[in-house]
Design a protein around this motif. Sequence first.
Motif, PDB file in Angstrom:
ATOM      1  N   PRO A   5       0.824  -1.208   0.000  1.00 37.62           N
ATOM      2  CA  PRO A   5       0.000   0.000   0.000  1.00 37.62           C
ATOM      3  C   PRO A   5       0.860   1.261   0.000  1.00 37.62           C
ATOM      4  O   PRO A   5       1.947   1.271   0.592  1.00 37.62           O
ATOM      5  N   PRO A   6       0.405   2.320  -0.643  1.00 35.19           N
ATOM      6  CA  PRO A   6       1.130   3.592  -0.577  1.00 35.19           C
ATOM      7  C   PRO A   6       1.255   4.067   0.865  1.00 35.19           C
ATOM      8  O   PRO A   6       0.315   3.954   1.654  1.00 35.19           O
ATOM      9  N   ARG A   7       2.417   4.595   1.167  1.00 38.82           N
ATOM     10  CA  ARG A   7       2.631   5.153   2.500  1.00 38.82           C
ATOM     11  C   ARG A   7       2.016   6.542   2.615  1.00 38.82           C
ATOM     12  O   ARG A   7       1.568   6.955   3.689  1.00 38.82           O
ATOM     13  N   SER A   8       2.020   7.274   1.518  1.00 37.07           N
ATOM     14  CA  SER A   8       1.534   8.658   1.507  1.00 37.07           C
ATOM     15  C   SER A   8       0.628   8.866   0.301  1.00 37.07           C
ATOM     16  O   SER A   8       0.914   8.392  -0.803  1.00 37.07           O
ATOM     17  N   HIS A   9      -0.470   9.576   0.521  1.00 33.87           N
ATOM     18  CA  HIS A   9      -1.434   9.915  -0.521  1.00 33.87           C
ATOM     19  C   HIS A   9      -1.584  11.436  -0.492  1.00 33.87           C
ATOM     20  O   HIS A   9      -2.189  11.978   0.446  1.00 33.87           O
ATOM     21  N   LEU A  10      -1.054  12.139  -1.475  1.00 32.75           N
ATOM     22  CA  LEU A  10      -1.042  13.604  -1.464  1.00 32.75           C
ATOM     23  C   LEU A  10      -2.193  14.164  -2.281  1.00 32.75           C
ATOM     24  O   LEU A  10      -2.288  13.920  -3.487  1.00 32.75           O
ATOM     25  N   TYR A  11      -3.065  14.935  -1.629  1.00 32.13           N
ATOM     26  CA  TYR A  11      -4.134  15.639  -2.332  1.00 32.13           C
ATOM     27  C   TYR A  11      -3.563  16.825  -3.103  1.00 32.13           C
ATOM     28  O   TYR A  11      -2.752  17.591  -2.568  1.00 32.13           O
ATOM     29  N   SER A  26       7.008  15.414  -5.326  1.00 29.46           N
ATOM     30  CA  SER A  26       6.761  15.533  -3.888  1.00 29.46           C
ATOM     31  C   SER A  26       7.297  14.358  -3.083  1.00 29.46           C
ATOM     32  O   SER A  26       7.471  14.460  -1.871  1.00 29.46           O
ATOM     33  N   GLY A  27       7.526  13.225  -3.748  1.00 34.04           N
ATOM     34  CA  GLY A  27       7.932  12.015  -3.037  1.00 34.04           C
ATOM     35  C   GLY A  27       6.769  11.169  -2.572  1.00 34.04           C
ATOM     36  O   GLY A  27       6.980  10.106  -1.969  1.00 34.04           O
ATOM     37  N   ALA A  28       5.539  11.599  -2.833  1.00 31.62           N
ATOM     38  CA  ALA A  28       4.364  10.829  -2.423  1.00 31.62           C
ATOM     39  C   ALA A  28       4.267   9.535  -3.219  1.00 31.62           C
ATOM     40  O   ALA A  28       4.578   9.499  -4.411  1.00 31.62           O
ATOM     41  N   ASP A  29       3.823   8.481  -2.557  1.00 29.04           N
ATOM     42  CA  ASP A  29       3.609   7.212  -3.251  1.00 29.04           C
ATOM     43  C   ASP A  29       2.379   7.259  -4.148  1.00 29.04           C
ATOM     44  O   ASP A  29       2.305   6.532  -5.143  1.00 29.04           O
ATOM     45  N   ALA A  30       1.402   8.085  -3.783  1.00 27.24           N
ATOM     46  CA  ALA A  30       0.180   8.212  -4.578  1.00 27.24           C
ATOM     47  C   ALA A  30      -0.266   9.663  -4.572  1.00 27.24           C
ATOM     48  O   ALA A  30      -0.198  10.348  -3.542  1.00 27.24           O
ATOM     49  N   LEU A  31      -0.701  10.132  -5.723  1.00 23.84           N
ATOM     50  CA  LEU A  31      -1.296  11.460  -5.836  1.00 23.84           C
ATOM     51  C   LEU A  31      -2.807  11.303  -5.939  1.00 23.84           C
ATOM     52  O   LEU A  31      -3.305  10.376  -6.584  1.00 23.84           O
ATOM     53  N   ILE A  32      -3.531  12.212  -5.307  1.00 22.95           N
ATOM     54  CA  ILE A  32      -4.983  12.256  -5.442  1.00 22.95           C
ATOM     55  C   ILE A  32      -5.340  13.606  -6.035  1.00 22.95           C
ATOM     56  O   ILE A  32      -5.343  14.629  -5.322  1.00 22.95           O
ATOM     57  N   LEU A  33      -5.584  13.647  -7.344  1.00 23.32           N
ATOM     58  CA  LEU A  33      -6.024  14.889  -7.960  1.00 23.32           C
ATOM     59  C   LEU A  33      -7.451  15.150  -7.490  1.00 23.32           C
ATOM     60  O   LEU A  33      -8.336  14.314  -7.652  1.00 23.32           O
ATOM     61  N   ASP A  34      -7.653  16.322  -6.915  1.00 23.53           N
ATOM     62  CA  ASP A  34      -8.934  16.611  -6.262  1.00 23.53           C
ATOM     63  C   ASP A  34      -9.823  17.441  -7.178  1.00 23.53           C
ATOM     64  O   ASP A  34      -9.457  18.552  -7.580  1.00 23.53           O
TER      65      ASP A  34
END
Length: 288
Positions: A5-11, A26-34
């Motif tokens: 699982p991704p450690r970080s999810h960046l909005y 950013s180094g995020a494992d997952a991006l969440i485009l809002d």
Amino acid sequence: MSGQPPRSHLYVPADQPRFLRAAPRSGADALILDLEDAVAPSRKDEARAAAVAFAEARTADGPRSPELWVRINEGARGHDDAHALLATGRVDGLWMPKATAGPELDALVGLLADGATALGLLIESATGLLSLGDTAGRPGVLHLQLGEVDLRADLRMAPDSAPGDQLLDWARGLTVAHTAAHGLLSAVAPVSVHTSDPEAFRASSLRLRALGFQGRACIHPSQVAVANEVFGVDPGELADAHALLDLFERRVGAGSGVFRDSEGAMVDAATVRRARELTGRGGLQNTP
């Protein structure tokens, strides 16, 4: 998507070009485009077009990192968001806001029926919490995320006034329990609006990990490194897990189902379950 699982999810607000350009670094494992709460109503169409363009710019072949997810809107607009993003073929998953059982979820599950794109459920209301027994088991659901800002409002609670607030631990426990019961990849810990206090974010992240969350949603890039550290696997912890499994397998091979470790703690098959999860090592071939 990987099995971890991704450690970080960046909005990332999809209508903000500067944030979109910086997000992959950013180094995020997952991006969440809002496309939802972070976007003004007058900019919804612009945000959708920007998210589609961002997705289309991804490499079509080979590993794609970070993962790309999109939080769609509610209702008919959200259905149109989903159609537009799925047409790109480059989105890893969609987050459904204020998820509850009903026709809206049924329609979204139907759109994702081919299994190419995963689904995450944002639990942001009392109804959403109480319907997890139904919604978390739907085909394609991979993650649950607790949206505590909206949940507090729905429950008529005061806003979160301190980073260490524990008043919603009961809801956090429900989210983690349903994640485990339905075999989902992860429960994603809620965002913290206290972006100027990294040490408080670290402390609350450590506590949320201890509660069973496997990653955390972030609303500022400065939170990403902390989430990656807290929800990552510590090398020392991994080495200890391997050592425990080595000892367990030797003792089981010698006919002992339960024994004490070097510090006097009891060890049995249940005790080493977490070690197996950390290391990815299965059980002994002929062990029940």
